[in-house]
Design an enzyme around this catalytic site. Structure first.
Site, PDB file in Angstrom:
ATOM      1  N   HIS A 171       0.818  -1.217   0.000  1.00 18.74           N
ATOM      2  CA  HIS A 171       0.000   0.000   0.000  1.00 18.74           C
ATOM      3  C   HIS A 171       0.850   1.265   0.000  1.00 18.74           C
ATOM      4  O   HIS A 171       0.361   2.345  -0.315  1.00 18.74           O
ATOM      5  CB  HIS A 171      -0.936   0.004   1.213  1.00 18.74           C
ATOM      6  CG  HIS A 171      -2.025  -1.014   1.105  1.00 18.74           C
ATOM      7  ND1 HIS A 171      -3.328  -0.699   0.793  1.00 18.74           N
ATOM      8  CD2 HIS A 171      -1.998  -2.368   1.244  1.00 18.74           C
ATOM      9  CE1 HIS A 171      -4.047  -1.803   0.743  1.00 18.74           C
ATOM     10  NE2 HIS A 171      -3.269  -2.835   1.017  1.00 18.74           N
ATOM     11  N   ASP A 383       3.349   9.340  -0.816  1.00 21.23           N
ATOM     12  CA  ASP A 383       2.166   8.592  -0.401  1.00 21.23           C
ATOM     13  C   ASP A 383       1.952   7.477  -1.412  1.00 21.23           C
ATOM     14  O   ASP A 383       2.047   7.713  -2.615  1.00 21.23           O
ATOM     15  CB  ASP A 383       0.949   9.544  -0.444  1.00 21.23           C
ATOM     16  CG  ASP A 383      -0.029   9.308   0.695  1.00 21.23           C
ATOM     17  OD1 ASP A 383      -0.159   8.154   1.121  1.00 21.23           O
ATOM     18  OD2 ASP A 383      -0.650  10.282   1.144  1.00 21.23           O
TER      19      ASP A 383
HETATM   20  P1  ADQ Z   1      -3.084   5.932   4.890  1.00 23.62           P
HETATM   21  O1  ADQ Z   1      -1.697   6.386   5.137  1.00 23.62           O
HETATM   22  O2  ADQ Z   1      -3.917   5.637   6.077  1.00 23.62           O
HETATM   23  O3  ADQ Z   1      -3.150   4.684   3.922  1.00 23.62           O
HETATM   24  P2  ADQ Z   1      -4.970   7.401   3.083  1.00 23.62           P
HETATM   25  O4  ADQ Z   1      -4.907   6.668   1.810  1.00 23.62           O
HETATM   26  O5  ADQ Z   1      -5.131   8.879   2.913  1.00 23.62           O
HETATM   27  O6  ADQ Z   1      -3.723   7.164   4.025  1.00 23.62           O
HETATM   28  O7  ADQ Z   1      -6.196   6.871   3.897  1.00 23.62           O
HETATM   29  C1  ADQ Z   1      -6.667   7.477   5.082  1.00 23.62           C
HETATM   30  C2  ADQ Z   1      -8.031   6.873   5.364  1.00 23.62           C
HETATM   31  O8  ADQ Z   1      -8.437   7.243   6.691  1.00 23.62           O
HETATM   32  C3  ADQ Z   1      -9.095   7.361   4.413  1.00 23.62           C
HETATM   33  O9  ADQ Z   1      -9.788   6.266   3.889  1.00 23.62           O
HETATM   34  C4  ADQ Z   1     -10.002   8.222   5.287  1.00 23.62           C
HETATM   35  O10 ADQ Z   1     -11.376   8.169   4.973  1.00 23.62           O
HETATM   36  C5  ADQ Z   1      -9.783   7.618   6.645  1.00 23.62           C
HETATM   37  N1  ADQ Z   1     -10.084   8.639   7.634  1.00 23.62           N
HETATM   38  C6  ADQ Z   1      -9.668   9.893   7.612  1.00 23.62           C
HETATM   39  N2  ADQ Z   1     -10.187  10.565   8.634  1.00 23.62           N
HETATM   40  C7  ADQ Z   1     -10.936   9.713   9.307  1.00 23.62           C
HETATM   41  C8  ADQ Z   1     -11.704   9.807  10.454  1.00 23.62           C
HETATM   42  N3  ADQ Z   1     -11.782  10.933  11.127  1.00 23.62           N
HETATM   43  N4  ADQ Z   1     -12.330   8.726  10.875  1.00 23.62           N
HETATM   44  C9  ADQ Z   1     -12.219   7.573  10.198  1.00 23.62           C
HETATM   45  N5  ADQ Z   1     -11.501   7.422   9.104  1.00 23.62           N
HETATM   46  C10 ADQ Z   1     -10.873   8.476   8.670  1.00 23.62           C
HETATM   47  C11 ADQ Z   1      -2.180   3.791   3.350  1.00 23.62           C
HETATM   48  C12 ADQ Z   1      -1.150   4.453   2.438  1.00 23.62           C
HETATM   49  C13 ADQ Z   1      -1.867   5.270   1.375  1.00 23.62           C
HETATM   50  C14 ADQ Z   1      -2.831   4.391   0.599  1.00 23.62           C
HETATM   51  C15 ADQ Z   1      -3.714   3.592   1.535  1.00 23.62           C
HETATM   52  C16 ADQ Z   1      -4.542   2.551   0.791  1.00 23.62           C
HETATM   53  O11 ADQ Z   1      -0.282   5.290   3.186  1.00 23.62           O
HETATM   54  O12 ADQ Z   1      -0.936   5.863   0.486  1.00 23.62           O
HETATM   55  O13 ADQ Z   1      -3.663   5.201  -0.201  1.00 23.62           O
HETATM   56  O14 ADQ Z   1      -2.955   2.902   2.520  1.00 23.62           O
HETATM   57  O15 ADQ Z   1      -3.749   1.752  -0.009  1.00 23.62           O
END
Ligand code: ADQ
Length: 496
Positions: A171, A383
């Protein structure tokens, strides 16, 4: 689709739920984070098994086990817990995973702590996960290991079974050769990838980095180019390698954004926030997300473009994460100091420029926020993908928002035609992009957002899982358009 005949056994460091002990017994709530948010709808849709750590120290035979089984009935897939001791959590999870692989794979060598004890704990926990997989799998399952914490699981599985079908998806980004070389266990880690049948990376950038490392460090591996999947031959093993940009459940986000409940929340929130253009940032607390750079850019924009004052408002939601790791505590303090400085410098009687929230929002409120955003701000230093950017676009049902997106988020490859792309190290460049977004007319906003939404609607989470499983089974259609590699456009005009 071709992969449906096989039961899916997903393995990730964390289970998709968080257990909580309350006065009345155990309860569960959904986990947060990109991996869980992406894969939960897939398993709800197809059924299967999810193997992972429940996120806290637990003893076998406790009353929590019934609560997990209940979770299975509600969700339609089985949960298999892997228990970790407090020492394992410290050395494997906080240590090897989050103080070595996480920063290294995001090119942040300075954040790495290469303690030998972390390596041994990582191997021990990966072996534990492999044992659990072997106990709970059937010969016909497709076993799908997720992410950087569990790279060695297949190697341990292979000691018992060559026949099981095991795939891996990373990921996070895969680092360039010069960075991987710094890892004391670089050879073991690189070789462990080759115990899988299919390796999935988020973008062609990551696939290229991985293959470059193989060419340099394991020249005996033969790389055979192919479309869209490349093959690596090493001894008797063939490993397929490809880029699979992860998507979101677009339709679910869009439908919720249209719901009456979200509509009500939008009206309530709007009343509280006033008429300024709303800039929205949503991130886990993490130094890879470029929070400090973003706040510096916002400050720079308010300094250099006074016309933005009282007419924009940055709503920054920071979701607590990895609170046991010292770097994350220091980052929190830094972010909060910057918010205080900006608000101290620019606030007026009726306007506070940064609304900062350090908490986890309910899904409905998060979606209302995405829908209301006039500017979405994603400034990751690096990312794998960044799902926040995609979720925000899915919720933009009025097409009135602009996405300002880091060039170094994997999502830039798919969203380059609609987003304003920025280099998160370029504070003035980001401030200029904020100003351009602020000034952008409704028509341009609409076509840009529609371009991005069309791609995300098509390449959603179900597309991603189908494409991955088809690649695993060798049934990707010949005319499949593989994602292309993205490079930022440079403005060299004045030098040429
Ligand atoms: P993350 O580093 O966690 O993921 P990201 O892809 O932005 O980063 O995902 C964050 C997730 O957290 C989003 O789905 C969002 O909806 C959720 N989120 C944010 N605020 C929230 C809240 N207040 N309550 C609940 N949920 C919340 C890792 C990698 C990324 C990659 C993903 C998926 O770092 O690059 O996109 O995995 O492969």
């Amino acid at each position: 689709m071709s992969g449906t005949a096989h039961r899916l056994l997903v393995v990730s460091n964390r289970l998709p739920i968080v257990l909580e002990k309350t006065a009345g017994g155990w309860t569960t709530k959904p986990g947060s984070g990109g991996l869980v948010n992406a894969l939960a709808p897939v398993l709800s849709h197809r059924g299967g098994v999810w193997v992972g750590w429940p996120g806290m120290p637990l003893e076998r035979g406790g009353s929590w086990e019934a609560v997990l089984a209940e979770g299975f009935r509600e969700r339609g897939y089985d949960l298999v817990p892997v228990l970790l001791s407090a020492q394992e959590v410290k050395d494997f999870y906080e240590g090897f995973a989050n103080a070595i692989l996480w920063p290294l794979f995001h090119d942040l060598l300075g954040q790495c702590n290469f303690q030998p004890a972390f390596w041994y704990a990582y191997l021990g926990v990966n072996e534990k996960f492999a044992a659990s997989v072997l106990r709970h799998s059937r010969p016909d399952d497709f076993i799908w290991i997720q992410d950087y914490q569990l790279i060695h699981v297949a190697e341990f599985i292979r000691r018992k079974s060559e026949a099981l079908r095991v795939g891996f998806f990373l990921h996070i980004p895969f680092p360039p050769l010069d960075i991987l070389l710094k890892l004391p266990w670089r050879g073991q880690i690189l070789k462990a990838f080759l115990a899988y049948d299919l390796l999935g990376f988020q973008t062609p950038r990551d696939t290229r980095n991985f293959l470059d490392c193989l060419r340099a460090l394991l020249p005996e591996a033969e790389i055979v180019d192919g479309h869209p999947v490349i093959e690596v031959h090493l001894g008797a093993r063939t490993v397929k390698v490809g880029s699979f940009p992860i998507g979101i459940d677009f339709q679910a986000y869009e439908e919720t954004a249209r719901s009456a409940e979200v509509e009500r929340r939008v009206i309530e929130l709007r009343g509280g926030l006033g008429p300024a253009q709303l800039i929205v940032g949503v991130d886990r607390l993490d130094y890879t997300k470029g929070l400090v750079e973003r706040l510096e850019a916002f400050r720079n924009a308010l300094q250099r473009y006074p016309e933005l004052r009282e007419r924009v408002l940055l709503f920054q939601l920071v979701v607590p994460s990895r609170e046991g790791v010292p770097e994350y505590q220091a980052l929190k303090a830094h972010v909060e100091r910057l918010v205080g400085e900006i608000n101290g410098e620019f606030s007026t009687a009726g306007w506070v420029p940064v609304h900062y929230h350090y908490k986890s929002l309910r899904r409905r409120d998060l979606i209302a926020l995405y829908r209301m955003a006039r500017i979405g701000l994603v400034t990751s230093i690096k990312d794998g993908m960044n799902l926040v950017a995609k979720e925000l676009c899915a919720c933009q049902i009025d097409g009135r928002g602009v996405l300002v997106l880091s060039e170094f988020a994997g999502a830039a490859a798919q969203l380059q035609s609609g987003a304003l792309l920025v280099n998160p190290h370029d504070i003035e460049g980001m401030a200029d992009a904020l100003k351009a977004a602020f000034d952008m007319g409704e028509e341009e906003r609409r076509w840009r957002m529609e371009e991005m939404r069309a791609i995300l609607r098509e390449q959603d989470i179900f597309w991603w899982v189908d494409y991955y499983l088809q690649a695993a089974l060798g049934t990707v259609p010949a005319d499949f358009r593989a994602p292309a590699e993205f490079f930022p456009a440079l403005e060299l005009g004045e030098y040429l």
